[in-house]
Design an enzyme around this catalytic site. Structure first.
Site, PDB file in Angstrom:
ATOM      1  N   LYS A 137     -18.136  -1.710  -1.091  1.00 58.76           N
ATOM      2  CA  LYS A 137     -18.024  -0.953   0.160  1.00 58.76           C
ATOM      3  C   LYS A 137     -16.799  -0.043   0.119  1.00 58.76           C
ATOM      4  O   LYS A 137     -15.901  -0.219  -0.707  1.00 58.76           O
ATOM      5  CB  LYS A 137     -17.928  -1.912   1.349  1.00 58.76           C
ATOM      6  CG  LYS A 137     -16.721  -2.841   1.308  1.00 58.76           C
ATOM      7  CD  LYS A 137     -16.745  -3.819   2.463  1.00 58.76           C
ATOM      8  CE  LYS A 137     -15.553  -4.777   2.383  1.00 58.76           C
ATOM      9  NZ  LYS A 137     -15.559  -5.744   3.508  1.00 58.76           N
ATOM     10  N   ARG A 167     -16.682 -10.924  14.184  1.00 61.07           N
ATOM     11  CA  ARG A 167     -16.904  -9.475  14.091  1.00 61.07           C
ATOM     12  C   ARG A 167     -18.383  -9.183  14.336  1.00 61.07           C
ATOM     13  O   ARG A 167     -18.851  -9.205  15.465  1.00 61.07           O
ATOM     14  CB  ARG A 167     -16.453  -8.957  12.720  1.00 61.07           C
ATOM     15  CG  ARG A 167     -14.973  -9.101  12.468  1.00 61.07           C
ATOM     16  CD  ARG A 167     -14.505  -8.396  11.205  1.00 61.07           C
ATOM     17  NE  ARG A 167     -15.314  -8.688  10.036  1.00 61.07           N
ATOM     18  CZ  ARG A 167     -14.921  -8.482   8.798  1.00 61.07           C
ATOM     19  NH1 ARG A 167     -13.716  -7.979   8.557  1.00 61.07           N
ATOM     20  NH2 ARG A 167     -15.705  -8.763   7.761  1.00 61.07           N
ATOM     21  N   MET A 207       6.360  12.943   1.956  1.00 64.48           N
ATOM     22  CA  MET A 207       4.922  13.188   2.030  1.00 64.48           C
ATOM     23  C   MET A 207       4.281  13.365   0.662  1.00 64.48           C
ATOM     24  O   MET A 207       3.285  12.722   0.341  1.00 64.48           O
ATOM     25  CB  MET A 207       4.633  14.414   2.899  1.00 64.48           C
ATOM     26  CG  MET A 207       3.136  14.706   3.033  1.00 64.48           C
ATOM     27  SD  MET A 207       2.771  16.115   4.094  1.00 64.48           S
ATOM     28  CE  MET A 207       3.101  15.412   5.704  1.00 64.48           C
ATOM     29  N   TYR A 249      15.901  12.148   3.388  1.00 63.10           N
ATOM     30  CA  TYR A 249      16.062  12.451   4.803  1.00 63.10           C
ATOM     31  C   TYR A 249      17.106  11.528   5.422  1.00 63.10           C
ATOM     32  O   TYR A 249      17.111  10.317   5.197  1.00 63.10           O
ATOM     33  CB  TYR A 249      14.735  12.292   5.537  1.00 63.10           C
ATOM     34  CG  TYR A 249      13.721  13.364   5.174  1.00 63.10           C
ATOM     35  CD1 TYR A 249      14.027  14.707   5.317  1.00 63.10           C
ATOM     36  CD2 TYR A 249      12.476  13.013   4.687  1.00 63.10           C
ATOM     37  CE1 TYR A 249      13.107  15.687   4.979  1.00 63.10           C
ATOM     38  CE2 TYR A 249      11.539  13.978   4.352  1.00 63.10           C
ATOM     39  CZ  TYR A 249      11.859  15.319   4.499  1.00 63.10           C
ATOM     40  OH  TYR A 249      10.947  16.281   4.171  1.00 63.10           O
TER      41      TYR A 249
END
Length: 452
Positions: A125, A223, A393, A345
Site C-alpha cells: 500500500k 478503524r 528545506m 538559521y
C-alpha cells in the site's frame, strides 16, 4: 522501543558533538541572524560544485521505465513531468533513494521461512511504502509472491499490470469505485461496512455471477471493518452474503509490536469466534511483527509489509532482515569556517574548532525530518559525520573536517539513510514508526533500483 543502533563503521571519527544552544524554530526561509560583537567574522573559503553534466542514463522510476502507467509526468519524462535532459541535470544536484530489490527478495524469503506453515502475502500500500509499487511488485512476483495488499483500485491496476494473475486485495474497501470495476479488473475489495457488503451482493445478483471479496472485521483497532454486532448480524442473516465468495476474513492487531500485550490474544480469539458464524475463509490477522509472536500466529494468510523493506517495527528484533534503502545526496559546496562561527538559521550550531563544512542537496522537502540533525547518522565514504546548523528545506550542512579533502568535495555523495544509518533511531526521535520516515522520503525523492 526500537532496534539497537548499529555501531559506526570501523575507523570512523566520532561524530562532532553539538556546540552551542538551539533557539526556537525559525521560519524555513528566514535569513540567518548576523553575529554581533566580538569583531568581524572571517569570510569563509567556499568551493562550489561545477555545473552538472547530463547524466548518462535516466534513473529507473516506477511510473516510467519500471513499467507502471499513468501520471505524474508523461511517458519518457521525469517523475514530475520534466523533459529527460532537465531530469538528468537535476539528478546531479538532488537526493536519490536507491532501492535494493535483491534485499527485498531476500527479506521475502526470510519471511516465508519464519511464516511456515502459513501462507504469506505482501503489503504494498501507499506505493509500496513510497519505494515504488511496480518494481517492488514485479520483484516479489518473480520471487513467488502470489497475493498482495494495496490501498485501492488504482493501486490494484498498477499491481496487476506487472503481476498478472496475482490476488490483489484492496484495504480501503470499495472506496469510490463500483463492484463492477473490481470484478472487471479481478481485484478483491476488503469490504469495510454492511453497506459495501450489500452493494456487492446486489451487483452479484444483477450480474448473475459471484463476486470475490474479503471482509474486514474490527476486533480492537477501531478503524475500518464490521463491528462484532454487525458480524453477528451477517451470521444470523446469511442471505446478506449471497453471491459473495469470501477470499479472506481480515483484521488488524492494535498492539502488533508488543508481543506480550494481552490484547493480541484477545483479538485472535474474537476473530476466530466471529469467523465461526461466517462462510469459511482464510483468516488474515498477523502482519510483519506477527511472524515473531509465536507458532500460533503463523497460520492463515499473514500480511508482510515493513519486514520486506528491512525495517524493524517490534520491540523484539526481527532477525535476518536487510534494509533495502539507501538515501544519498550530493555535496554541492564546501566551505572553511573559523572556530566560533555560528551556522544555520538563528545560529543553530556554533563551531568549536576551525572546520570544513559541506552543504548537501537534501532537506525536509525531501522527507528528511528536522530531528535528523540530532538523530541521524550520515556518513561519507563510510566515515561518520555530524549535521551542523539543522535541516533546511533543500539543504543540510555536514562537518567534514576529519575527512580527507578528496573524500568530501563537490560532487561527492553523502549517505543519509542505509543499513549503517538506519531509519529506526530517527523514527524513535520522531516518536513514530519507522515506516513513517521511509514512506515520506520515498514519496519525495527520485528512486533508482538495484537488482531489477
Amino acid at each position: 522501543m526500537t532496534a539497537p543502533r548499529p555501531s559506526a563503521p570501523a575507523g570512523a571519527p566520532a561524530a562532532v558533538p553539538p556546540t552551542g544552544g538551539r533557539g526556537p524554530a525559525a521560519p524555513a526561509d528566514a535569513p540567518a541572524p548576523r553575529r554581533t560583537g566580538g569583531g568581524a567574522e572571517t569570510e569563509p573559503t567556499v568551493v562550489r560544485a561545477p555545473e552538472p553534466a547530463p547524466a548518462r542514463g535516466a534513473a529507473t522510476d516506477d511510473r516510467t521505465a519500471a513499467g507502471a502507467s499513468g501520471p505524474p509526468g508523461a511517458a519518457g519524462s521525469g517523475r514530475d513531468g520534466r523533459a529527460p535532459a532537465m531530469a538528468a541535470s537535476r539528478a546531479a544536484t538532488a537526493p536519490v533513494l536507491r532501492v535494493d530489490l535483491d534485499a527485498i527478495r531476500a527479506n521475502w524469503a526470510q519471511a516465508c521461512r519464519l511464516g511456515a506453515p502459513g501462507r504469506l502475502s505482501a503489503v504494498l500500500k501507499a506505493d509500496a511504502y513510497g519505494l515504488g509499487l511496480a518494481p517492488v511488485a514485479r520483484a516479489l512476483a518473480e520471487a513467488g509472491c502470489a497475493a498482495f495488499w494495496v490501498n485501492d483500485l488504482d493501486e490494484a491496476q498498477r499491481l496487476l499490470a506487472v503481476a498478472p494473475g496475482a490476488q490483489a486485495f484492496c484495504l480501503m474497501g470499495l472506496a469510490d469505485a463500483t463492484p463492477a470495476a473490481f470484478a472487471a479488473l479481478g481485484a478483491i475489495p476488503a469490504l469495510v461496512s454492511l453497506a459495501e457488503v450489500e452493494a456487492c451482493a446486489r451487483w452479484a445478483a444483477a450480474a448473475g455471477r459471484p463476486m470475490r471479496a474479503a471482509l474486514q472485521l474490527d476486533t480492537g483497532l477501531g478503524r475500518l471493518g464490521l463491528s462484532e454486532a454487525e458480524a453477528a448480524r451477517l451470521a444470523a442473516e446469511p442471505e446478506r452474503l449471497a453471491g459473495l465468495e469470501l477470499a479472506a476474513l481480515v483484521s488488524h492487531l492494535a498492539a502488533y509490536n508488543l508481543p506480550d500485550d494481552p490484547g493480541n490474544a484477545a483479538q485472535l480469539a474474537l476473530l476466530e469466534r466471529l469467523a465461526c458464524g461466517l462462510p469459511r475463509a482464510v483468516l488474515s490477522l498477523s502482519a510483519s511483527s506477527g511472524l515473531f509472536l509465536g507458532p500460533e500466529w503463523r497460520q492463515g494468510l499473514a500480511r508482510v509489509g515493513s519486514a520486506l523493506f528491512g525495517t524493524q517495527t517490534s520491540v523484539v528484533r526481527q532477525p535476518g532482515l536487510r534494509p533495502c534503502y539507501s538515501l544519498e545526496a550530493p555535496v554541492i559546496a564546501v566551505a572553511a569556517h573559523p572556530a566560533g562561527r555560528r551556522l544555520g538559521y538563528r545560529g543553530a550550531g556554533e563551531l568549536s574548532r576551525p572546520s570544513r563544512i559541506a552543504t548537501i542537496a537534501a532537506g525536509y522537502a525531501d522527507g528528511l525530518p528536522q530531528v535528523y540533525a540530532e538523530a541521524g547518522r550520515p556518513h561519507v565514504q563510510g566515515r561518520r559525520v555530524a549535521v551542523v546548523g539543522g535541516v533546511a528545506m533543500n539543504l543540510t550542512m555536514l562537518d567534514v573536517t576529519d575527512l580527507p579533502e578528496a573524500a568530501a568535495r563537490p560532487g561527492a555523495r553523502a549517505v543519509l539513510l542505509d543499513a549503517a544509518a538506519p531509519v529506526e533511531p530517527v523514527a524513535e526521535a520522531m516518536a513514530c514508526a519507522p515506516n513513517v520516515l521511509l514512506t515520506q522520503v520515498g514519496a519525495a525523492v527520485r528512486k533508482e533500483y538495484l537488482g531489477a
